[in-house]
Design an enzyme around this catalytic site. Sequence first.
Site, mmCIF file in Angstrom:
data_model
loop_
_atom_site.group_PDB
_atom_site.id
_atom_site.type_symbol
_atom_site.label_atom_id
_atom_site.label_comp_id
_atom_site.label_asym_id
_atom_site.label_seq_id
_atom_site.Cartn_x
_atom_site.Cartn_y
_atom_site.Cartn_z
ATOM 1 N N LYS A 173 2.947 -25.559 5.085
ATOM 2 C CA LYS A 173 2.429 -25.092 4.071
ATOM 3 C C LYS A 173 1.970 -23.834 4.031
ATOM 4 C CE LYS A 173 -1.415 -25.214 0.810
ATOM 5 N NZ LYS A 173 -1.406 -23.657 0.885
ATOM 6 N N GLU A 248 -7.293 -23.838 14.915
ATOM 7 C CA GLU A 248 -7.623 -22.515 15.166
ATOM 8 C C GLU A 248 -8.307 -21.936 14.086
ATOM 9 O OE1 GLU A 248 -8.029 -19.235 16.087
ATOM 10 O OE2 GLU A 248 -6.204 -18.966 15.172
ATOM 11 N N CYS A 282 -8.495 -13.220 13.669
ATOM 12 C CA CYS A 282 -9.757 -14.231 13.855
ATOM 13 C C CYS A 282 -10.242 -13.402 15.242
ATOM 14 C CB CYS A 282 -9.225 -15.463 14.170
ATOM 15 S SG CYS A 282 -7.717 -15.526 15.141
ATOM 16 N N GLU A 376 -18.670 -14.065 9.944
ATOM 17 C CA GLU A 376 -17.588 -13.225 10.068
ATOM 18 C C GLU A 376 -17.103 -12.603 8.788
ATOM 19 O OE1 GLU A 376 -13.152 -14.654 11.590
ATOM 20 O OE2 GLU A 376 -14.001 -16.079 10.245
#
Length: 473
Positions: A173, A248, A282, A376
């Site tokens: 996906k 992750e 990331c 973040e």
Amino acid sequence: MREFDLFVNGEWVRPEKEAWIDNVNPATGEVFCRVRAAGEKEVEEALRGAYEARKSWGHSLAKEREAILLKAADCLEEDAEKYIPWLIDESGSSLTKITAEIASCTGLIRTAAGECCRISGGVIQGEYPNHLSYYTRNPLGVVVGIAPFNYPLFLAINKVAFAIAMGNTFILKPSSCTPLSGLVIARCFEKAGLPKGVLSVLPGSGRVVGDALTADRRVRMVALTGSSQVGQRLAVQAASSLKRYSLELGGKNPMLILKDFDVDKAADIAVFGGYFHQGQICMATSRIIAEEPVYEKFCEVMAEKTGKIVMGDPHDPETIVGPLIHEKQCQVLDRLIEDAVNKGAKLLAGGKHRGAFYEPTLLKDVTQEMDIFYEECFGPVVCVICAEDARHGVELCNDNEYGLSSSILTNDITLALSLSEEIEAGMVHINESTVVGSTRAPFGGVKMSGVGRENSSFSAEEYTELKWVTVQH
């Protein structure tokens, strides 16, 4: 306008219920192509096909899987020039970034091909006379991968290639922001001769596609790259049927600069780590923690280099910073920067945006009282924090719920190795950026940055399970 069908069980199909994903170019805000969205029927067809194909593919010879993977890498390499403009328009990636991403993908697929013949078990000393005891490593069955928008090709292929190499069937996906990247992967494996049922690519909403795949008991593992919030929710869903998951997730990655390191070199490393792909990585270097003796000088040099970064059309080879994937992310950055400035931080560069283009931004005097110290950003915003000494710097590095990547800059390697043991992160890079990658190294984080490791033999372990066999003869 170009339109793309779904790839279900090795065939290009149109869904029963017509639905589309408008693929928007973040640099212009215009739709440049349309991709068909999967519905419940296509999800079920993909699951049924993957489940039926799992045994034949799982029993296929390692050399057969290896040959298909090598061919898929060749196909991607051969068609790269056609795909590059598509992927730039889809993700806002610079020409430099997307070219490097495709090169990394071909290398990654070939690395996965090499792992096909390295799947091994072992023999255990028998407990009794005439007793044979051994273990084998076997594919899980049906694996689902959910890919993000920032490195849509690489982070999807990282899952697809290793899972298939281990003998699993796979349903991908892709992100709804970058659905075309998933179909590029499908084309490469179709041209390589992958048997029907081994791979499906289902663009669509998380509610219709993602939740259904995660909940289905035929799926034995879900591999996600995404936000920590989505990862937590997926872990709960997967637990209901005791399926494996690899997560992750996010990062608020620190770079610790010690007083003996060259300031100009440190700024070069920090600029790359902080602003590459608009900071939408990331592993991005979002917190720079500098020892007090070099703090002011570093801020000065870093501000000068940040102000020279070229922002603009991602098709232009000179462009370093392109658009964010969503213009609404600019509002998140505005909020974090405003909060920091109101609490005493100083804005040294950037802080403005037009459309989805956010200027490379640098803040100094950031403290733990500010939201931006912990949250973040996923944008081109870098914070600089002053540390009293090296040990205080490590404390600042660890004061965060994330633990993905980190960096230490110093000429004292003995001290660096000692500090690396104390930093709470899945990866520590000495005298390099936090943005370091390798298809052979264990990639992943600790704390809220995830569960599991990717790449090479580490992916092989994630996508297989052990079976113990004994024989009394």
